[in-house]
Design a protein around this motif. Structure first.
Motif, PDB file in Angstrom:
ATOM      1  N   GLY A  12       0.734  -1.216  -0.174  1.00 10.95           N
ATOM      2  CA  GLY A  12       0.720  -0.001   0.440  1.00 10.95           C
ATOM      3  C   GLY A  12       1.210   0.837   0.530  1.00 10.95           C
ATOM      4  N   GLN A  40      -2.915   0.611  -3.323  1.00 13.39           N
ATOM      5  CA  GLN A  40      -2.375  -0.468  -3.296  1.00 13.39           C
ATOM      6  C   GLN A  40      -2.676  -1.290  -4.068  1.00 13.39           C
ATOM      7  OE1 GLN A  40      -5.322  -1.490   0.012  1.00 13.39           O
ATOM      8  NE2 GLN A  40      -5.708  -3.377  -1.251  1.00 13.39           N
ATOM      9  N   ARG A  71       8.519   3.290   5.714  1.00 18.61           N
ATOM     10  CA  ARG A  71       7.269   2.065   5.565  1.00 18.61           C
ATOM     11  C   ARG A  71       7.345   1.200   6.832  1.00 18.61           C
ATOM     12  NH1 ARG A  71       9.468  -3.571   3.639  1.00 18.61           N
ATOM     13  NH2 ARG A  71       7.645  -4.286   4.829  1.00 18.61           N
ATOM     14  N   GLN A  98      -0.078  -6.629   4.310  1.00 19.36           N
ATOM     15  CA  GLN A  98       0.269  -5.403   3.227  1.00 19.36           C
ATOM     16  C   GLN A  98       1.334  -4.866   4.280  1.00 19.36           C
ATOM     17  OE1 GLN A  98      -3.317  -2.890   3.830  1.00 19.36           O
ATOM     18  NE2 GLN A  98      -3.711  -3.445   2.145  1.00 19.36           N
ATOM     19  N   TRP A 100       3.125  -0.698   4.119  1.00 22.00           N
ATOM     20  CA  TRP A 100       3.254  -0.255   3.660  1.00 22.00           C
ATOM     21  C   TRP A 100       3.624   1.036   3.469  1.00 22.00           C
ATOM     22  CZ3 TRP A 100      -2.058   1.930   2.258  1.00 22.00           C
ATOM     23  CH2 TRP A 100      -2.745   1.391   2.188  1.00 22.00           C
ATOM     24  N   VAL A 148      -2.128   1.891   9.469  1.00 24.51           N
ATOM     25  CA  VAL A 148      -0.631   3.273   9.484  1.00 24.51           C
ATOM     26  C   VAL A 148      -0.631   4.450   8.724  1.00 24.51           C
ATOM     27  CG1 VAL A 148      -0.997   3.348   6.195  1.00 24.51           C
ATOM     28  CG2 VAL A 148      -1.568   1.323   6.990  1.00 24.51           C
TER      29      VAL A 148
END
Length: 163
Positions: A12, A40, A71, A98, A100, A148
């Motif tokens: 993402g 994403q 990240r 995921q 990110w 996130v």
């Protein structure tokens, strides 16, 4: 379907405007209210995660002029709900894991082209605030977006001012 074995590897991207706002895309053909999200997508076999993040950013937004900011640590996972029809569930995945990435957009807004590749993921976009994103995403992804938002809070603007 809780017996599905694995999570689909995914990346993402939170794209930050230089003023700290974030790029939000309105999913194509998806009715509201929970139809805004970040870019994403899947990771190809053997693909480096940052490379995958930059590829997905370019495919979904057209933007390629971006600097790496950071990240998330490890993987953030979510399960596909049983009532959501998903091609990924059909391929044996119970959800997504995921990594990110935060990037700063360093280009000109004319770079954004939602039709840049294949079938468009988004039909519109806007700059918004990181803190609002968890309230805009489909509920089954909300906890992931909250993680996130916490991870990238240092890069974000709040109430029109840099945090």
């Amino acid at each position: 379907m809780t017996d599905l074995p694995d999570y689909r590897p995914n990346v993402g991207v939170v794209l930050f405007h230089p003023d700290g706002r974030v790029w939000l895309g309105k999913r194509a053909g998806t009715p509201g209210p929970y139809n805004w999200q970040f870019p994403q997508g899947g990771v190809d076999p053997g693909e480096d995660l940052e490379t995958a993040a930059r590829r997905e950013l370019g495919e979904e937004t057209g933007a390629t002029t971006a600097s790496y900011l950071g990240r998330t640590d490890g993987w953030i996972t979510y399960d596909y709900p049983a009532d959501v029809v998903s091609a990924q569930r059909g391929r044996g995945f119970k959800g997504q894991k995921q990594a990110w990435f935060a990037f700063r957009f360093d280009g000109d807004e004319r770079e954004f082209d939602l039709d840049a590749h294949h079938e468009p993921e988004f039909e519109a976009w806007r700059w918004g605030y990181l803190a609002e994103a968890p309230g805009l995403i489909v509920p089954f992804k909300r906890a992931a977006y909250e993680m996130v938002a916490r991870a990238f809070a240092a890069f974000a603007a709040t109430n029109g001012a840099r945090a």
